[in-house]
Write an enzyme that holds these catalytic residues in place. Sequence first.
Site, PDB file in Angstrom:
ATOM      1  CD  GLU A 300      -3.334   0.233   2.000  1.00 60.07           C
ATOM      2  OE1 GLU A 300      -4.325  -0.428   1.674  1.00 60.07           O
ATOM      3  OE2 GLU A 300      -3.157   0.646   3.156  1.00 60.07           O
ATOM      4  CG  HIS A 329       7.140 -29.328   1.849  1.00 56.79           C
ATOM      5  ND1 HIS A 329       7.677 -30.540   1.524  1.00 56.79           N
ATOM      6  CD2 HIS A 329       7.827 -28.888   2.930  1.00 56.79           C
ATOM      7  CE1 HIS A 329       8.641 -30.839   2.389  1.00 56.79           C
ATOM      8  NE2 HIS A 329       8.743 -29.845   3.250  1.00 56.79           N
ATOM      9  CE  LYS A 443     -11.347   2.660   2.117  1.00 58.16           C
ATOM     10  NZ  LYS A 443     -10.807   3.683   3.008  1.00 58.16           N
TER      11      LYS A 443
HETATM   12  O1  PA5 Z   1      -2.938   1.963   5.921  1.00 61.38           O
HETATM   13  C1  PA5 Z   1      -4.042   2.439   5.803  1.00 61.38           C
HETATM   14  O2  PA5 Z   1      -4.284   3.654   5.984  1.00 61.38           O
HETATM   15  C2  PA5 Z   1      -5.227   1.567   5.456  1.00 61.38           C
HETATM   16  O3  PA5 Z   1      -4.867   0.265   5.177  1.00 61.38           O
HETATM   17  C3  PA5 Z   1      -6.219   1.570   6.610  1.00 61.38           C
HETATM   18  O4  PA5 Z   1      -5.612   1.072   7.750  1.00 61.38           O
HETATM   19  C4  PA5 Z   1      -7.468   0.735   6.293  1.00 61.38           C
HETATM   20  O5  PA5 Z   1      -8.036   1.133   5.081  1.00 61.38           O
HETATM   21  C5  PA5 Z   1      -8.492   0.895   7.390  1.00 61.38           C
HETATM   22  O6  PA5 Z   1      -8.783   2.241   7.563  1.00 61.38           O
HETATM   23  P1  PA5 Z   1      -9.447   2.802   8.876  1.00 61.38           P
HETATM   24  O7  PA5 Z   1      -8.513   2.595  10.004  1.00 61.38           O
HETATM   25  O8  PA5 Z   1      -9.680   4.241   8.576  1.00 61.38           O
HETATM   26  O9  PA5 Z   1     -10.715   2.049   9.074  1.00 61.38           O
END
Ligand code: PA5
Length: 476
Positions: A300, A329, A443
């Site tokens: 990410e 394996h 989203k």
């Molecule tokens: O790293 C990030 O910002 C994302 O992966 C969030 O952790 C994830 O989308 C969850 O978001 P939130 O904590 O706002 O629910």
Amino acid sequence: MSECESCFTPLIRLDVNHLMSDVVGERYGISANELDAAQQAATAAFEAVKRNRGQGWLGWTELPYNQDDIVADIEQTATSIRKRFKAFVVLGIGGSALGPIAVHQALNHLHYNELSDEIRRGPRLYVEDNIDPERMQALLDVVDVKTTCFNVITKSGATAETMSQYLIVTEALKKAVGDGWQQHIIATTDREKGNLIKLAQLEGFKTFYIPSSVGGRFSQLSPVGLLAAAVCGINIRLMLSGAKCMDQRCATDRIWDNPALLEAVIQHVLMESGINVHVMMPYADSLKYMADWFCQLWAESLGKNVTRKGMAVNVGQTPVKSLGVTDQHSQLQLYTEGPYDKVITFLKVEAFRATTAIPHGCEEFPDVAFLGGKTLNQLIEAERQGTEYALLRAGRMSQTITLPIVNEHTIGQLLYFLELVTAYVGELLDIDAFNQPGVEESKIASYAVLGHTGDKYRLKQQEMAAAPASQEKYIL
Ligand code: PA5
């Protein structure tokens, strides 16, 4: 350096021998000269991270230093939870769940929930990071909400998955507990933004805050990860002090003295030369989910299509989780003989917390009898070394991060190390490592599919309706 100069605790080590051309071979290895040539860029990356410490999205760099009051509050809350509840459920996703899962697996008993109440150091722990309807029902089948505390974690306070879970558990709590159901919920969220903070204020939930300068995937050392850990009796102060040790070890811009910077430079060089896959392969079940946590952090943060100046780049390295020895394996065949597009990172544990002897027996079968008198500890390390050698022989690159032992301190070091590497690589790539625009699209599209009537969702519905329709001939 094998132990911290100020607190004398063992340090994790990075061994990059099997990446280097004078070890693994000229064709794919990296030369020390190549790394030295990157010193100037490394210095710039180092300086940028240093300059912005604690600000913008670099708030996580200060977490080992600025949480004294918060840690005291977490410890006090954890003590009260241990007294009052039989189960502690984290509701969250992505950065709000992967850290708690990784730390739970690393530092709690591997069958923690199955231990008796007398032996377990806290309530049973569940981290629910998906909205599979069967899983939610299954959770409600095994916990009694009357004796369960739910920690709802969402930085944005708006994540559909987490807020749906919130709606489900609050309804269950209202039915089962009635007045006082609010005492079963702890909110962990941004101090100002989002719906969860508003709900928390309205309902009077106990609340912990995620600093606005700490993004989800960099939040494990904030209340996001610290509360669940403390509830299970994990020493969170030690975890923070491990992170601090790593921070201090990485306080120089000289790549051969700063392990996180060296690692960042190496990965950047590898990415530039088309090594697009990064396999994280712990040889310890306790570190299994550290690989999941790393995958999110790496993917990410570094998978981006533009530089900070808006130039098209499409960079990133695909992280893959693999468990030693299990995946020898399953995946190792590909790693030794498939495309030359991977780097393997082993997570090695020097001293396991248990020694398991292999008894003598089966003397009539020499290949089985040979194992008798050895330990599983020896066998797992022999298999790691065997895999490392097989990769080397095939001209494939690997590196090893060694944890002298898995404990709060070394886990704190490891988390901070990988976060720092990620931030430095972001600088070297000149990308924003702290956003995730590619996730937003999905989203918005999901809300559009569900029929949300907000403007942007209605527009998305129209856009999606105009997308090419599925054709029957392609469906068998
Ligand atoms: O790293 C990030 O910002 C994302 O992966 C969030 O952790 C994830 O989308 C969850 O978001 P939130 O904590 O706002 O629910």
